[in-house]
Design an enzyme around this catalytic site. Structure first.
Site, PDB file in Angstrom:
ATOM      1  N   LYS A  89     -53.293  17.446 -17.610  1.00 44.18           N
ATOM      2  CA  LYS A  89     -51.943  17.889 -17.194  1.00 44.18           C
ATOM      3  C   LYS A  89     -51.258  16.775 -16.412  1.00 44.18           C
ATOM      4  O   LYS A  89     -51.413  15.602 -16.752  1.00 44.18           O
ATOM      5  CB  LYS A  89     -52.039  19.194 -16.394  1.00 44.18           C
ATOM      6  CG  LYS A  89     -52.884  20.242 -17.103  1.00 44.18           C
ATOM      7  CD  LYS A  89     -52.720  21.608 -16.537  1.00 44.18           C
ATOM      8  CE  LYS A  89     -53.697  22.540 -17.212  1.00 44.18           C
ATOM      9  NZ  LYS A  89     -53.471  23.930 -16.925  1.00 44.18           N
TER      10      LYS A  89
ATOM     11  N   HIS B 163     -48.858  24.052 -25.811  1.00 40.39           N
ATOM     12  CA  HIS B 163     -49.569  24.564 -24.636  1.00 40.39           C
ATOM     13  C   HIS B 163     -48.697  25.619 -23.959  1.00 40.39           C
ATOM     14  O   HIS B 163     -47.467  25.504 -23.944  1.00 40.39           O
ATOM     15  CB  HIS B 163     -49.880  23.405 -23.675  1.00 40.39           C
ATOM     16  CG  HIS B 163     -50.820  23.796 -22.581  1.00 40.39           C
ATOM     17  ND1 HIS B 163     -50.393  24.479 -21.465  1.00 40.39           N
ATOM     18  CD2 HIS B 163     -52.152  23.626 -22.442  1.00 40.39           C
ATOM     19  CE1 HIS B 163     -51.449  24.710 -20.680  1.00 40.39           C
ATOM     20  NE2 HIS B 163     -52.524  24.204 -21.256  1.00 40.39           N
TER      21      HIS B 163
ATOM     22  N   GLU C 217     -55.897  30.184 -25.950  1.00 42.21           N
ATOM     23  CA  GLU C 217     -55.827  30.122 -24.488  1.00 42.21           C
ATOM     24  C   GLU C 217     -55.029  31.310 -23.963  1.00 42.21           C
ATOM     25  O   GLU C 217     -53.783  31.242 -23.894  1.00 42.21           O
ATOM     26  CB  GLU C 217     -55.137  28.827 -24.060  1.00 42.21           C
ATOM     27  CG  GLU C 217     -55.830  27.579 -24.527  1.00 42.21           C
ATOM     28  CD  GLU C 217     -55.562  26.423 -23.572  1.00 42.21           C
ATOM     29  OE1 GLU C 217     -56.527  25.911 -22.989  1.00 42.21           O
ATOM     30  OE2 GLU C 217     -54.385  26.071 -23.385  1.00 42.21           O
TER      31      GLU C 217
HETATM   32  C1  PEP Z   1     -55.528  24.325 -19.953  1.00 43.79           C
HETATM   33  O1  PEP Z   1     -54.720  23.716 -19.295  1.00 43.79           O
HETATM   34  O2  PEP Z   1     -55.467  24.231 -21.177  1.00 43.79           O
HETATM   35  C2  PEP Z   1     -56.541  25.133 -19.270  1.00 43.79           C
HETATM   36  C3  PEP Z   1     -57.317  25.887 -19.990  1.00 43.79           C
HETATM   37  O3  PEP Z   1     -56.598  25.058 -17.888  1.00 43.79           O
HETATM   38  P1  PEP Z   1     -57.782  25.642 -16.934  1.00 43.79           P
HETATM   39  O4  PEP Z   1     -59.080  25.212 -17.517  1.00 43.79           O
HETATM   40  O5  PEP Z   1     -57.514  25.002 -15.596  1.00 43.79           O
HETATM   41  O6  PEP Z   1     -57.632  27.127 -16.904  1.00 43.79           O
END
Ligand code: PEP
Length: 252
Positions: free
Chosen positions: A11, A95, A167
Site C-alpha cells: 500500500k 483493490h 478479499e
Molecule cells: C490487502 O490490502 O489486500 C489486505 C488484505 O490487507 P490486510 O492483510 O492488512 O488485511
C-alpha cells in the site's frame, strides 16, 4: 497443479530507500524459495529500486494500480508498458481501497485487466463484499458482478495467467479474518463462475484469499481446496511475518 502464490501489498508504505533495504532483506531470507511464488507490490516510486534489489532472484514484482492507456495526457497515471519496463510481472487491479476511495467501477477494472493482458502483464483482480452486503445476504451476487464485470469480453486463451483475489472488505486491515470455511465457500463459487466463463482453464487460475492474513492463520486457509495463496497487507510489511507466511507449510 496450481503453484501457491503469496503476494505482499505494501500500500502507501515505505520510502524508496526503505523499500530497497526491505527487498534486500527479504531476498536474503527467500533466495532459495521454490515451492511458493512470492510477489511484492511496492508504491510506484519504489518499483525500480526494489527491482534492483531483487535482481533475477525468485521474488517477483507487482504494481498496485495501472492506467489502461499506453500513453497520453493522463496526468498522474502510469501505463502498462511503463510498469513492464520497470520490471513488473503482476499488477493488482480493483483493490477495494481503489474501488472505495477512488471510485473504480467494474468497467474501469475491466479496461485495466485487458490493457495488462495486452502487454503480457498478469492482473491480480480483487473482488469482495462489504460487511453490509454480507449481512444483507448479497455476498455471492456482489462477487459474481465483480468477476463478470472485471473479466467482460475476455476469452479462455487469455486468462490462464490471471490471478483472482477474494478479499472481503470487512476483513481488510481489521484483524478480522474470514474463517477458512467462509473463504472457501466464496472461492469455490468464484472457480465455478470462471468455469462457466472460460471452461477448463478455470482449474489453472489461482484464487488468493486476502484479509488480515497472518502467520497464525495462513496454514488453515491454505488447507482449503480453492485457496491457492494470499494477498497480504499489514503482515507483509515486516520481513519476519511475511517470511513466516511464505513458509506456512514448513512450520514458519
Ligand atoms: C490487502 O490490502 O489486500 C489486505 C488484505 O490487507 P490486510 O492483510 O492488512 O488485511
Amino acid at each position: 497443479m496450481r503453484k501457491p502464490l503469496i503476494a505482499g501489498n505494501w500500500k502507501m508504505h515505505k520510502t524508496p530507500e526503505e523499500a530497497r533495504a526491505f527487498a534486500s532483506q527479504l531476498l536474503e531470507e527467500l533466495k532459495e524459495e521454490r515451492e511458493v511464488e512470492v510477489v511484492v507490490a511496492p508504491p510506484f516510486v519504489s518499483l525500480l529500486p526494489v527491482k534492483e534489489a531483487l535482481g533475477d532472484g525468485p521474488i517477483k514484482l507487482a504494481a498496485q494500480n495501472v492506467h489502461w492507456e499506453r500513453e497520453g495526457a493522463f496526468t498522474g497515471e502510469v501505463s502498462p508498458l511503463m510498469l513492464r519496463e520497470a520490471g513488473c510481472e503482476y499488477v493488482i487491479v480493483g483493490h477495494s481501497e481503489r474501488r472505495g476511495y477512488f471510485g473504480e467501477t467494474d468497467e474501469v477494472v475491466n479496461r485495466k485487466v485487458k490493457a495488462l493482458l495486452d502487454v503480457g502483464l498478469k492482473p491480480i483482480l480483487c473482488v469482495g463484499e462489504t460487511l453490509k452486503e454480507r449481512e444483507e445476504g448479497k455476498t455471492f451476487e456482489v462477487v459474481e458482478a465483480q468477476v463478470k464485470g472485471g473479466l467482460k469480453d475476455l476469452e479462455a486463451g487469455e486468462v490462464k495467467e490471471l490471478v483472482v483475489a477474494y478479499e472481503p472488505v470487512w476483513a481488510i486491515g481489521t484483524g478480522r479474518t474470514a474463517t477458512p470455511h467462509q473463504a472457501q465457500e466464496v472461492q469455490s463459487f468464484i472457480r465455478k463462475l470462471l468455469g462457466g466463463l472460460f471452461g477448463e482453464v478455470a482449474r489453472e487460475i489461482r484464487i488468493l484469499y486476502g484479509g488480515s492474513v497472518k502467520p497464525e492463520n495462513i496454514a488453515e486457509l491454505m488447507a482449503e481446496e480453492d485457496i491457492d495463496g494470499a494477498l497480504v497487507g499489514g503482515a507483509s510489511l515486516k520481513v519476519d511475518s511475511f517470511v513466516k507466511i511464505v513458509r506456512y507449510n514448513r512450520g514458519g
